[in-house]
Scaffold this motif. Structure first.
Motif, PDB file in Angstrom:
ATOM      1  N   ILE A  38      12.567 -12.470   8.554  1.00 43.55           N
ATOM      2  CA  ILE A  38      12.129 -13.731   8.050  1.00 43.55           C
ATOM      3  C   ILE A  38      13.382 -14.550   7.545  1.00 43.55           C
ATOM      4  CG2 ILE A  38      11.218 -14.603   5.764  1.00 43.55           C
ATOM      5  CD1 ILE A  38       9.328 -13.133   7.697  1.00 43.55           C
ATOM      6  N   GLU A  79       6.584 -16.487   4.198  1.00 41.37           N
ATOM      7  CA  GLU A  79       5.928 -15.277   4.883  1.00 41.37           C
ATOM      8  C   GLU A  79       6.598 -13.987   4.220  1.00 41.37           C
ATOM      9  OE1 GLU A  79       7.263 -15.835   8.970  1.00 41.37           O
ATOM     10  OE2 GLU A  79       6.907 -18.182   8.792  1.00 41.37           O
ATOM     11  N   ALA A  80       7.387 -14.090   3.202  1.00 35.40           N
ATOM     12  CA  ALA A  80       7.935 -13.053   2.626  1.00 35.40           C
ATOM     13  C   ALA A  80       8.371 -13.237   1.162  1.00 35.40           C
ATOM     14  CB  ALA A  80       8.965 -12.422   3.538  1.00 35.40           C
ATOM     15  N   VAL A 109       8.596  -0.246   2.133  1.00 37.08           N
ATOM     16  CA  VAL A 109       9.363  -1.537   2.048  1.00 37.08           C
ATOM     17  C   VAL A 109      10.518  -1.526   2.223  1.00 37.08           C
ATOM     18  CG1 VAL A 109       7.213  -2.942   1.327  1.00 37.08           C
ATOM     19  CG2 VAL A 109       9.031  -2.345  -0.079  1.00 37.08           C
ATOM     20  N   LYS A 122       5.014 -10.340   3.854  1.00 36.43           N
ATOM     21  CA  LYS A 122       5.696  -9.341   3.889  1.00 36.43           C
ATOM     22  C   LYS A 122       6.453  -9.266   2.373  1.00 36.43           C
ATOM     23  CE  LYS A 122       6.574  -9.546   8.494  1.00 36.43           C
ATOM     24  NZ  LYS A 122       7.721  -9.762   9.720  1.00 36.43           N
ATOM     25  N   TYR A 123       7.194  -8.088   1.964  1.00 36.79           N
ATOM     26  CA  TYR A 123       7.893  -8.153   0.840  1.00 36.79           C
ATOM     27  C   TYR A 123       8.940  -7.022   0.893  1.00 36.79           C
ATOM     28  CZ  TYR A 123       4.251  -4.453  -0.434  1.00 36.79           C
ATOM     29  OH  TYR A 123       3.492  -3.440  -0.231  1.00 36.79           O
ATOM     30  N   GLY A 124       9.927  -7.141  -0.074  1.00 38.03           N
ATOM     31  CA  GLY A 124      10.966  -6.227  -0.191  1.00 38.03           C
ATOM     32  C   GLY A 124      11.675  -6.246  -1.565  1.00 38.03           C
ATOM     33  N   GLY A 179      -1.064 -11.028   4.465  1.00 39.75           N
ATOM     34  CA  GLY A 179       0.087 -11.288   5.568  1.00 39.75           C
ATOM     35  C   GLY A 179       1.458 -11.515   4.936  1.00 39.75           C
ATOM     36  N   ASP A 202      15.793  -7.176   7.695  1.00 35.67           N
ATOM     37  CA  ASP A 202      15.007  -6.141   7.744  1.00 35.67           C
ATOM     38  C   ASP A 202      13.377  -6.860   7.977  1.00 35.67           C
ATOM     39  OD1 ASP A 202      16.883  -4.342   7.292  1.00 35.67           O
ATOM     40  OD2 ASP A 202      16.375  -4.046   5.275  1.00 35.67           O
ATOM     41  N   LEU A 203      13.014  -7.764   7.172  1.00 34.05           N
ATOM     42  CA  LEU A 203      11.793  -8.295   7.428  1.00 34.05           C
ATOM     43  C   LEU A 203      11.661  -9.224   8.331  1.00 34.05           C
ATOM     44  CD1 LEU A 203      11.104  -8.717   3.421  1.00 34.05           C
ATOM     45  CD2 LEU A 203      10.026  -7.092   4.895  1.00 34.05           C
ATOM     46  N   ASP A 244      -0.182  -7.480   1.025  1.00 33.94           N
ATOM     47  CA  ASP A 244      -0.595  -6.914   2.447  1.00 33.94           C
ATOM     48  C   ASP A 244      -1.684  -7.794   3.087  1.00 33.94           C
ATOM     49  OD1 ASP A 244       1.633  -5.237   2.496  1.00 33.94           O
ATOM     50  OD2 ASP A 244       0.506  -3.509   1.666  1.00 33.94           O
TER      51      ASP A 244
END
Length: 169
Positions: free
Chosen positions: A106, A27-28, A83, A62-64, A60, A103-104, A57
């Motif tokens: 996840i 998911e991330a 992000v 998420k990333y950091g 779907g 933060d995300l 994006d």
């Protein structure tokens, strides 16, 4: 030794496609910057990185960003991405990896750490029980200490070649 080995090897971040993320329930994605997304001399994300982030994006994911480079370097690179990001993270320490996951929103089991170094990125991701992916370093102009570590990384990768899996869709 197992904690130093990546779950997957890829030649470039862009090889991580929708099938990869879906098949691993990811998911991330947490990315290193230097020699993972860009050469360490590139001050901001080039179009190919922006395109990849737009792709994430669109599916779907998420990333950091978590980097061991200076806070100034990371802020400069990430300022327009929108992000979560952390510099001077001291990977393989867990502190900032935990922060970006928080933060995300996840869990580590649904995240992948993508980086170019065994002793910092891969070991850090594995310690967090995240999926780990090692990319071929983008740039060749590295600091002396990174060049020094690369010699050991090559030996470890070579001696464990039969245990490594390359993802190449």
């Amino acid at each position: 030794m197992k904690k130093l080995l990546p779950d997957y090897l890829v030649s470039n971040v862009s090889k991580l496609d929708k099938g990869f993320y879906k098949s691993h329930n990811i998911e991330a994605a947490i990315f290193d910057i230097d020699n993972t997304l860009v050469a360490h001399t590139e001050p901001e994300p080039p179009q190919n990185v922006l395109d990849y982030f737009a792709f994430l994006d669109s599916i779907g994911i998420k990333y950091g960003i978590v980097s061991n480079n200076s806070i100034e370097r990371v802020e400069s690179f990430c300022k327009n991405l929108g992000v979560p990001y952390y510099g001077k993270a001291l990977k393989p320490r867990k502190k900032y990896l935990k922060k970006v996951l928080n933060d995300l929103k996840i869990s580590p089991q649904n995240a992948v750490l993508v980086g170019d170094q065994l002793f910092t990125d891969i070991y850090g991701g594995n310690r967090m029980k995240m999926l780990s992916v090692m990319v071929t370093a983008v740039g060749e102009d590295e600091t002396g200490f990174v060049s020094f570590k690369r010699k050991f990384e090559k030996k470890i990768l070579k001696s464990n070649a039969k245990r490594l899996t390359t993802y190449n869709p």
